[in-house]
Design a protein around this motif. Structure first.
Motif, mmCIF file in Angstrom:
data_model
loop_
_atom_site.group_PDB
_atom_site.id
_atom_site.type_symbol
_atom_site.label_atom_id
_atom_site.label_comp_id
_atom_site.label_asym_id
_atom_site.label_seq_id
_atom_site.Cartn_x
_atom_site.Cartn_y
_atom_site.Cartn_z
ATOM 1 N N GLU A 156 0.842 -1.197 0.000
ATOM 2 C CA GLU A 156 0.000 0.000 0.000
ATOM 3 C C GLU A 156 0.879 1.249 0.000
ATOM 4 O O GLU A 156 1.816 1.369 0.794
ATOM 5 N N GLY A 157 0.588 2.170 -0.913
ATOM 6 C CA GLY A 157 1.315 3.433 -0.981
ATOM 7 C C GLY A 157 2.594 3.400 -1.802
ATOM 8 O O GLY A 157 3.215 4.442 -2.008
ATOM 9 N N VAL A 158 2.995 2.226 -2.272
ATOM 10 C CA VAL A 158 4.216 2.106 -3.081
ATOM 11 C C VAL A 158 3.836 2.148 -4.557
ATOM 12 O O VAL A 158 2.940 1.425 -4.992
ATOM 13 N N GLU A 159 4.520 2.984 -5.313
ATOM 14 C CA GLU A 159 4.256 3.143 -6.745
ATOM 15 C C GLU A 159 5.403 2.561 -7.560
ATOM 16 O O GLU A 159 6.512 2.393 -7.060
ATOM 17 N N TRP A 217 13.029 -6.697 -2.755
ATOM 18 C CA TRP A 217 11.575 -6.731 -2.935
ATOM 19 C C TRP A 217 10.826 -6.872 -1.610
ATOM 20 O O TRP A 217 9.693 -6.405 -1.491
ATOM 21 N N LYS A 218 11.438 -7.494 -0.621
ATOM 22 C CA LYS A 218 10.776 -7.637 0.688
ATOM 23 C C LYS A 218 10.456 -6.290 1.310
ATOM 24 O O LYS A 218 9.559 -6.182 2.143
ATOM 25 N N GLU A 219 11.170 -5.251 0.923
ATOM 26 C CA GLU A 219 10.967 -3.916 1.499
ATOM 27 C C GLU A 219 9.681 -3.255 1.022
ATOM 28 O O GLU A 219 9.172 -2.354 1.684
ATOM 29 N N PHE A 220 9.151 -3.676 -0.140
ATOM 30 C CA PHE A 220 8.032 -2.926 -0.715
ATOM 31 C C PHE A 220 6.945 -3.784 -1.355
ATOM 32 O O PHE A 220 6.012 -3.243 -1.941
ATOM 33 N N ALA A 221 7.045 -5.110 -1.260
ATOM 34 C CA ALA A 221 6.051 -5.952 -1.930
ATOM 35 C C ALA A 221 5.890 -7.291 -1.223
ATOM 36 O O ALA A 221 6.738 -7.707 -0.433
#
Length: 97
Positions: A12-15, A84-88
């Motif tokens: 959520e909130g990551v583009e 990827w674990k940081e944002f997905a």
């Protein structure tokens, strides 16, 4: 042959243009030139706007389960996973074809 599918959902909130996402995408784009076990590799952003759709996909192929295991354990793959674990979050499916 083993098909390895991965579907990513941005948090959520990551583009897509987030610098972390761009770095993560670049890390996965480079894997075919780095990991010899990869036999087939395609990836890209989802085009569908349906609410159930995931955001990004990797579709890859390996000779056998052992080759897939070596890929999963490879340090370059693990470095991409860490990014990827940081944002997905993601789901996978592995099957013979």
């Amino acid at each position: 042959m083993i098909r390895h599918l991965v579907l990513f959902k941005l948090n959520e909130g990551v583009e897509r243009d987030d610098p972390r996402v761009l770095e993560g995408e670049k890390a996965f784009q480079s894997l075919p030139g780095t990991i010899s076990e990869i036999r087939f590799w395609e990836l890209g952003w989802n085009l569908s706007d349906r609410p159930i759709a995931y955001d990004y996909a990797i579709n890859s192929g390996f000779d056998d389960v052992d080759a897939l295991r070596r890929y999963v354990e490879h340090p370059e793959h693990q470095a991409g996973v860490t990014l990827w674990k940081e944002f997905a979050t993601w789901v996978i499916a592995d099957y013979e074809y």
